[in-house]
Each structure stands twice: as C-alpha cells, then as structure tokens.
Design a protein around this motif. Structure first.
Motif, mmCIF file in Angstrom:
data_model
loop_
_atom_site.group_PDB
_atom_site.id
_atom_site.type_symbol
_atom_site.label_atom_id
_atom_site.label_comp_id
_atom_site.label_asym_id
_atom_site.label_seq_id
_atom_site.Cartn_x
_atom_site.Cartn_y
_atom_site.Cartn_z
ATOM 1 N N ASP A 61 -0.388 -21.355 18.794
ATOM 2 C CA ASP A 61 -1.299 -21.439 19.937
ATOM 3 C C ASP A 61 -2.693 -21.916 19.532
ATOM 4 O O ASP A 61 -3.374 -22.558 20.322
ATOM 5 C CB ASP A 61 -1.412 -20.088 20.655
ATOM 6 N N THR A 66 -3.353 -27.232 25.765
ATOM 7 C CA THR A 66 -3.177 -26.928 27.183
ATOM 8 C C THR A 66 -4.053 -25.756 27.569
ATOM 9 O O THR A 66 -3.920 -24.666 27.012
ATOM 10 C CB THR A 66 -1.700 -26.594 27.477
ATOM 11 N N VAL A 68 -5.058 -22.711 29.501
ATOM 12 C CA VAL A 68 -4.367 -21.698 30.299
ATOM 13 C C VAL A 68 -5.427 -20.740 30.808
ATOM 14 O O VAL A 68 -6.026 -19.986 30.042
ATOM 15 C CB VAL A 68 -3.299 -20.948 29.462
ATOM 16 N N TYR A 76 -8.219 -19.844 37.966
ATOM 17 C CA TYR A 76 -6.895 -19.254 37.788
ATOM 18 C C TYR A 76 -6.071 -19.467 39.052
ATOM 19 O O TYR A 76 -6.488 -19.117 40.156
ATOM 20 C CB TYR A 76 -7.022 -17.758 37.498
ATOM 21 N N ARG A 103 -3.801 -23.398 24.620
ATOM 22 C CA ARG A 103 -2.544 -22.875 24.090
ATOM 23 C C ARG A 103 -1.535 -24.006 23.965
ATOM 24 O O ARG A 103 -1.720 -25.091 24.519
ATOM 25 C CB ARG A 103 -1.964 -21.825 25.035
ATOM 26 N N ALA A 105 1.692 -25.741 25.152
ATOM 27 C CA ALA A 105 2.375 -25.821 26.446
ATOM 28 C C ALA A 105 3.784 -25.242 26.310
ATOM 29 O O ALA A 105 4.426 -25.391 25.265
ATOM 30 C CB ALA A 105 2.448 -27.264 26.916
ATOM 31 N N TRP A 106 4.273 -24.638 27.384
ATOM 32 C CA TRP A 106 5.589 -24.025 27.357
ATOM 33 C C TRP A 106 6.666 -25.034 26.986
ATOM 34 O O TRP A 106 7.550 -24.750 26.170
ATOM 35 C CB TRP A 106 5.918 -23.404 28.724
ATOM 36 N N VAL A 145 6.031 -16.965 28.668
ATOM 37 C CA VAL A 145 5.014 -18.008 28.500
ATOM 38 C C VAL A 145 5.085 -18.986 29.669
ATOM 39 O O VAL A 145 4.067 -19.346 30.259
ATOM 40 C CB VAL A 145 5.190 -18.743 27.150
ATOM 41 N N ARG A 146 6.305 -19.410 30.021
ATOM 42 C CA ARG A 146 6.486 -20.338 31.140
ATOM 43 C C ARG A 146 5.930 -19.758 32.434
ATOM 44 O O ARG A 146 5.173 -20.410 33.154
ATOM 45 C CB ARG A 146 7.968 -20.653 31.312
ATOM 46 N N GLN A 149 2.033 -19.462 32.344
ATOM 47 C CA GLN A 149 1.363 -20.748 32.475
ATOM 48 C C GLN A 149 1.517 -21.314 33.885
ATOM 49 O O GLN A 149 0.578 -21.893 34.431
ATOM 50 C CB GLN A 149 1.876 -21.737 31.426
ATOM 51 N N ARG A 153 -1.667 -21.991 36.485
ATOM 52 C CA ARG A 153 -1.899 -23.316 37.046
ATOM 53 C C ARG A 153 -1.707 -23.340 38.550
ATOM 54 O O ARG A 153 -2.022 -24.335 39.201
ATOM 55 C CB ARG A 153 -0.937 -24.323 36.414
#
Length: 196
Positions: A61, A66, A68, A76, A103, A105-106, A145-146, A149, A153
């Motif tokens: 990370d 990316t 986050v 956010y 971070r 990206a997923w 994580v997915r 993120q 977003r």
C-alpha cells in the motif's frame, strides 16, 4: 534483407522470450521472495501463511497510487470525485488537495494475488491445498479492500453477470432459468417430438 525477412528474424527471437504475463509473474514472485528475506525475522517460503500474504499486500500500500478517501473526508463517497480521478483530470480535481492515503487499487491486488498463486504452484513449493495465496483469509481481505474502495469512491461494485447460455439450472417448479434449455432438449418449449 527485405522487410519480410527482418520480420521473420525477429519472430523467432520473440517466441523464446516470455510473455508479458510470465515476465510480470516472475517479477512479482521475486519481489515476494525478497520481502520474505527482508522480513523481521526472515521467513522461509515453506513457513509462509495467509497472514504473511496479507501483511505483504498491506506493505505494498505504501507504493499505491489510488487515493482512498477516509470516512471523515468531505469527498468520501463522492462519485464525481472518482470520475475526475478516472478521467485523468487530477490537476483540476479538488480531491487532490485532501490528505487521504494513497493505496494499491483493488484490481491490482487481485491480479497480483492471482499471479503469485500461479507462481507458488509452479515453483513446486507446495500443493494447491497449501498455497497461502489461495487461502480463504486472503480472499476475504481482497473482498474487504474492494468493498472499502468502492464505498470510498461512491461507486458500488457489481459482479459481472454470466451470459445466459453459460449454464442450465432449474428454478423451483421445474422452470428453466437459461436459454440453453431449448438446446438441451427441454420439452417445455414445445419443439421436442411428442411434447405437446
């Protein structure tokens, strides 16, 4: 030598060269092995667990690109901010001024784990059952994580749907939920001999 001869000469050399995927897999594998050597205390591959894989992913990370957003950030969950970053207008994007962390990206982590899973099995270090990259804990970490993120977003993640003709399944009551039922000889469509 004409251009076709030059192309043929290059074609033979490129066939012995590994593909981009294979090269990237080798680089990722070497990076992971280096991480294990530099670990305090150093780790050997045979003692590596899913916890070490997750620790490695968190370590990566620090090299991420990316942004986050954290829950207390005004951006956010703002989909417009994510669109500005995706289209490359970061210089004009107000989110570039926030202090949220960068971070990995997923999608990058998911692809990395896939390559490392294959490299582990090819290295002969263990069986598919003992592969730490295929462990349930790693899959759960990637899913978290997915989701985090996507939430940061403001864009929900939607799993890609399978094509209708991919599999035949029966719904409750015996009704087919797939268009492949007509191909498989399902008589409910009236096209099979002796059906109606």
């Amino acid at each position: 030598m004409d251009s076709s001869g030059a192309a043929a000469g290059r074609g033979g050399a490129s066939s012995s060269r590994p593909s981009r995927y294979e090269s990237q897999k080798r680089r990722d594998w070497n990076t992971f092995l280096q991480y294990l050597q530099n670990h305090k205390p150093p780790l050997v591959l045979s003692r590596c667990s899913a916890a070490h894989v997750i620790e490695f992913l968190r370590h990566l990370d620090q090299y991420g690109k990316t942004k986050v957003h954290v829950p207390r950030c005004p951006f956010y969950g703002a989909a417009a901010a994510a669109a500005a970053v995706d289209t490359g207008t970061l210089a004009m994007d107000p989110t570039s001024t926030c202090g949220c962390p960068l971070r990995q990206a997923w999608g990058s982590l998911d692809a990395l784990v896939g390559r490392l899973r294959a490299a582990y099995e090819e290295s002969g270090s263990g069986t598919a059952d003992t592969n730490p990259f295929a462990a349930r804990a790693v899959r759960i970490y990637l899913r978290d994580v997915r989701d985090a993120q996507a939430k940061a977003r403001g864009i929900p993640y939607h799993k890609k749907r399978r094509r209708k003709g991919a599999a035949t399944t029966d719904a409750p009551g015996g009704e087919s939920t797939s268009s492949s039922a007509a191909i498989s000889g399902d008589s409910s469509g009236g096209s099979a001999p002796g059906g109606s």
